[in-house]
Write an enzyme that holds these catalytic residues in place. Sequence first.
Site, PDB file in Angstrom:
ATOM      1  N   PHE A   1      64.616 -77.672  32.312  1.00  0.00           N
ATOM      2  CA  PHE A   1      64.169 -76.203  32.584  1.00  0.00           C
ATOM      3  C   PHE A   1      64.298 -76.348  34.029  1.00  0.00           C
ATOM      4  O   PHE A   1      64.894 -77.326  34.777  1.00  0.00           O
ATOM      5  CB  PHE A   1      63.049 -76.611  33.013  1.00  0.00           C
ATOM      6  CG  PHE A   1      62.134 -76.504  31.039  1.00  0.00           C
ATOM      7  CD1 PHE A   1      61.338 -75.386  30.641  1.00  0.00           C
ATOM      8  CD2 PHE A   1      61.746 -77.573  31.005  1.00  0.00           C
ATOM      9  CE1 PHE A   1      61.504 -75.462  29.397  1.00  0.00           C
ATOM     10  CE2 PHE A   1      61.222 -77.380  29.836  1.00  0.00           C
ATOM     11  CZ  PHE A   1      61.105 -76.393  29.184  1.00  0.00           C
ATOM     12  N   GLY A   2      64.854 -74.907  34.238  1.00  0.00           N
ATOM     13  CA  GLY A   2      65.207 -75.217  36.523  1.00  0.00           C
ATOM     14  C   GLY A   2      63.918 -74.938  36.760  1.00  0.00           C
ATOM     15  O   GLY A   2      62.756 -74.621  36.100  1.00  0.00           O
TER      16      GLY A   2
ATOM     17  N   SER B   1      67.640 -72.724  40.952  1.00  0.00           N
ATOM     18  CA  SER B   1      66.879 -71.319  41.902  1.00  0.00           C
ATOM     19  C   SER B   1      66.796 -71.795  43.154  1.00  0.00           C
ATOM     20  O   SER B   1      66.790 -70.009  43.767  1.00  0.00           O
ATOM     21  CB  SER B   1      65.052 -72.056  41.466  1.00  0.00           C
ATOM     22  OG  SER B   1      65.574 -72.746  41.397  1.00  0.00           O
TER      23      SER B   1
ATOM     24  N   ASP C   1      72.040 -82.740  38.901  1.00  0.00           N
ATOM     25  CA  ASP C   1      71.686 -81.376  38.913  1.00  0.00           C
ATOM     26  C   ASP C   1      70.188 -82.004  38.838  1.00  0.00           C
ATOM     27  O   ASP C   1      69.743 -82.528  37.740  1.00  0.00           O
ATOM     28  CB  ASP C   1      72.613 -80.711  37.722  1.00  0.00           C
ATOM     29  CG  ASP C   1      71.368 -80.218  36.893  1.00  0.00           C
ATOM     30  OD1 ASP C   1      71.558 -79.017  37.600  1.00  0.00           O
ATOM     31  OD2 ASP C   1      71.835 -80.101  35.634  1.00  0.00           O
TER      32      ASP C   1
ATOM     33  N   SER D   1      73.802 -72.547  39.169  1.00  0.00           N
ATOM     34  CA  SER D   1      73.369 -73.174  37.506  1.00  0.00           C
ATOM     35  C   SER D   1      72.343 -71.810  36.796  1.00  0.00           C
ATOM     36  O   SER D   1      71.634 -71.287  38.028  1.00  0.00           O
ATOM     37  CB  SER D   1      72.386 -73.875  37.485  1.00  0.00           C
ATOM     38  OG  SER D   1      71.909 -73.353  35.619  1.00  0.00           O
TER      39      SER D   1
ATOM     40  N   ASP E   1      74.212 -73.978  31.372  1.00  0.00           N
ATOM     41  CA  ASP E   1      73.093 -74.842  30.932  1.00  0.00           C
ATOM     42  C   ASP E   1      73.445 -74.248  29.649  1.00  0.00           C
ATOM     43  O   ASP E   1      72.841 -73.832  29.023  1.00  0.00           O
ATOM     44  CB  ASP E   1      72.298 -75.345  31.575  1.00  0.00           C
ATOM     45  CG  ASP E   1      72.264 -76.033  32.858  1.00  0.00           C
ATOM     46  OD1 ASP E   1      72.468 -77.204  32.944  1.00  0.00           O
ATOM     47  OD2 ASP E   1      72.012 -75.146  33.943  1.00  0.00           O
TER      48      ASP E   1
ATOM     49  N   MET F   1      73.115 -80.149  27.001  1.00  0.00           N
ATOM     50  CA  MET F   1      71.789 -80.129  26.659  1.00  0.00           C
ATOM     51  C   MET F   1      71.841 -80.280  24.906  1.00  0.00           C
ATOM     52  O   MET F   1      70.862 -79.423  24.803  1.00  0.00           O
ATOM     53  CB  MET F   1      70.680 -80.215  27.111  1.00  0.00           C
ATOM     54  CG  MET F   1      71.295 -80.699  28.890  1.00  0.00           C
ATOM     55  SD  MET F   1      69.765 -80.237  29.949  1.00  0.00           S
ATOM     56  CE  MET F   1      71.021 -78.578  30.384  1.00  0.00           C
TER      57      MET F   1
ATOM     58  N   HIS G   1      77.280 -77.918  31.045  1.00  0.00           N
ATOM     59  CA  HIS G   1      76.945 -79.278  30.661  1.00  0.00           C
ATOM     60  C   HIS G   1      75.776 -78.964  29.271  1.00  0.00           C
ATOM     61  O   HIS G   1      74.681 -77.864  29.271  1.00  0.00           O
ATOM     62  CB  HIS G   1      75.715 -79.042  31.711  1.00  0.00           C
ATOM     63  CG  HIS G   1      74.358 -79.779  32.126  1.00  0.00           C
ATOM     64  ND1 HIS G   1      73.295 -80.174  33.159  1.00  0.00           N
ATOM     65  CD2 HIS G   1      74.251 -81.159  31.221  1.00  0.00           C
ATOM     66  CE1 HIS G   1      72.942 -80.746  32.646  1.00  0.00           C
ATOM     67  NE2 HIS G   1      72.665 -81.876  31.481  1.00  0.00           N
TER      68      HIS G   1
ATOM     69  N   MET H   1      71.087 -75.500  25.952  1.00  0.00           N
ATOM     70  CA  MET H   1      69.903 -76.398  25.455  1.00  0.00           C
ATOM     71  C   MET H   1      70.344 -75.623  23.801  1.00  0.00           C
ATOM     72  O   MET H   1      70.082 -74.629  24.088  1.00  0.00           O
ATOM     73  CB  MET H   1      69.330 -76.253  25.619  1.00  0.00           C
ATOM     74  CG  MET H   1      69.231 -75.833  27.274  1.00  0.00           C
ATOM     75  SD  MET H   1      67.851 -75.951  28.980  1.00  0.00           S
ATOM     76  CE  MET H   1      68.080 -76.263  30.739  1.00  0.00           C
TER      77      MET H   1
ATOM     78  N   GLY I   1      66.404 -79.620  41.197  1.00  0.00           N
ATOM     79  CA  GLY I   1      65.570 -79.637  42.203  1.00  0.00           C
ATOM     80  C   GLY I   1      66.620 -79.963  43.084  1.00  0.00           C
ATOM     81  O   GLY I   1      66.065 -79.857  44.332  1.00  0.00           O
TER      82      GLY I   1
ATOM     83  N   MET J   1      71.145 -86.410  36.418  1.00  0.00           N
ATOM     84  CA  MET J   1      70.576 -85.911  36.578  1.00  0.00           C
ATOM     85  C   MET J   1      69.202 -86.255  37.143  1.00  0.00           C
ATOM     86  O   MET J   1      68.639 -87.398  37.599  1.00  0.00           O
ATOM     87  CB  MET J   1      69.217 -85.458  35.139  1.00  0.00           C
ATOM     88  CG  MET J   1      70.383 -85.109  34.410  1.00  0.00           C
ATOM     89  SD  MET J   1      70.327 -83.608  34.610  1.00  0.00           S
ATOM     90  CE  MET J   1      69.464 -82.241  34.927  1.00  0.00           C
TER      91      MET J   1
ATOM     92  N   HIS K   1      77.503 -73.586  36.828  1.00  0.00           N
ATOM     93  CA  HIS K   1      76.620 -74.250  35.558  1.00  0.00           C
ATOM     94  C   HIS K   1      76.513 -73.727  33.963  1.00  0.00           C
ATOM     95  O   HIS K   1      75.798 -72.965  34.875  1.00  0.00           O
ATOM     96  CB  HIS K   1      76.289 -75.645  36.998  1.00  0.00           C
ATOM     97  CG  HIS K   1      75.865 -76.495  36.248  1.00  0.00           C
ATOM     98  ND1 HIS K   1      76.587 -77.550  35.763  1.00  0.00           N
ATOM     99  CD2 HIS K   1      74.506 -76.315  35.884  1.00  0.00           C
ATOM    100  CE1 HIS K   1      75.535 -78.247  35.123  1.00  0.00           C
ATOM    101  NE2 HIS K   1      74.329 -77.613  34.970  1.00  0.00           N
TER     102      HIS K   1
HETATM  103  C1  DX5 Z   1      67.425 -78.577  34.068  1.00  0.00           C
HETATM  104  C2  DX5 Z   1      69.431 -77.866  34.148  1.00  0.00           C
HETATM  105  C3  DX5 Z   1      70.077 -77.295  35.352  1.00  0.00           C
HETATM  106  C4  DX5 Z   1      68.725 -76.172  35.807  1.00  0.00           C
HETATM  107  C5  DX5 Z   1      68.748 -76.438  37.271  1.00  0.00           C
HETATM  108  O1  DX5 Z   1      67.860 -78.952  32.814  1.00  0.00           O
HETATM  109  O2  DX5 Z   1      70.424 -78.840  33.780  1.00  0.00           O
HETATM  110  O3  DX5 Z   1      71.500 -77.366  35.931  1.00  0.00           O
HETATM  111  O4  DX5 Z   1      69.879 -75.153  35.491  1.00  0.00           O
HETATM  112  O5  DX5 Z   1      67.950 -75.604  37.716  1.00  0.00           O
HETATM  113  P1  DX5 Z   1      67.729 -75.593  39.531  1.00  0.00           P
HETATM  114  O6  DX5 Z   1      68.881 -75.885  40.107  1.00  0.00           O
HETATM  115  O7  DX5 Z   1      66.010 -74.317  39.674  1.00  0.00           O
HETATM  116  O8  DX5 Z   1      66.385 -77.990  39.350  1.00  0.00           O
HETATM  117 ZN    ZN Z   2      72.472 -78.984  34.151  1.00  0.00          ZN
END
Ligand code: DX5
Ligand code: ZN
Length: 228
Positions: free
Chosen positions: A141-142, A196, A173, A8, A33, A66, A64, A35, A175, A135, A31
């Site tokens: 957030f990552g 991350s 997706d 991501s 994201d 959001m 993705h 938002m 953690g 999810m 990936h």
């Molecule tokens: C969160 C995103 C994820 C995010 C995952 O809302 O959809 O794609 O980037 O990041 P990590 O792998 O650090 O949880």
């Molecule tokens: Zn995502």
Amino acid sequence: MAVQINPSILSADFSRLAEEARAVEGADWLHVDVMDNHFVPNLTLGVPVVESLVRATDTPLDCHLMIEDADRWAPQYVEAGAGSVTFHAEAAAAPVRLAREIRAMGARASMALKPATPIEPYEDLLPELDMLLIMTVEPGFGGQAFLDIMLPKIRRTRELISKHGLELWLQVDGGVSASTIERCAEAGADVFVAGSAVYGASDPSQAVRALRTQAREATAHAAWACDH
Ligand code: DX5
Ligand code: ZN
């Protein structure tokens, strides 16, 4: 079924996106994201950045979304060149129509579920989709901690996929890392998003390879994969 690893770019350096995209060229998908600060409390990027990323890398884009009003905006991401477009079930007024539109335009259609959204009401819709995203954090957030309480939903979804004999990919997706990917694979996921855990590593490509090896080994021992 092949395991896929999708880094991501939310965890990448946004001032060097082209370079960051190329830093994970062994990945299956990139990936992305999107938002809108309404569906989630964070704002990232939109169609123009996706168009630029398509030109910057040979890795296909897994967008993705959001965002609210997915019915209106999702087709634009197919037009921008995304190979897979994921809308949220909670943000689509007509998910069947939208999935059919995405497919008709030539992309893979995917639907995401937030942690509190159950899979069961969507059982009959699954044949309309190419991928289902569960999810494993609250989207936005990552770098958040993996929600173990999502593992039963992953298992139940895998059972539904098997029951109906579908070719549906099951993505997780949030953690996903060296310490959680095996649990996801064992429960039934086969597409793994990692932000991350990839971009926080000193060698992102090596992190992708290591995650893939772990996921493959866990899948080889998983009951759901042995049945096939
Ligand atoms: C969160 C995103 C994820 C995010 C995952 O809302 O959809 O794609 O980037 O990041 P990590 O792998 O650090 O949880
Ligand atoms: Zn995502």
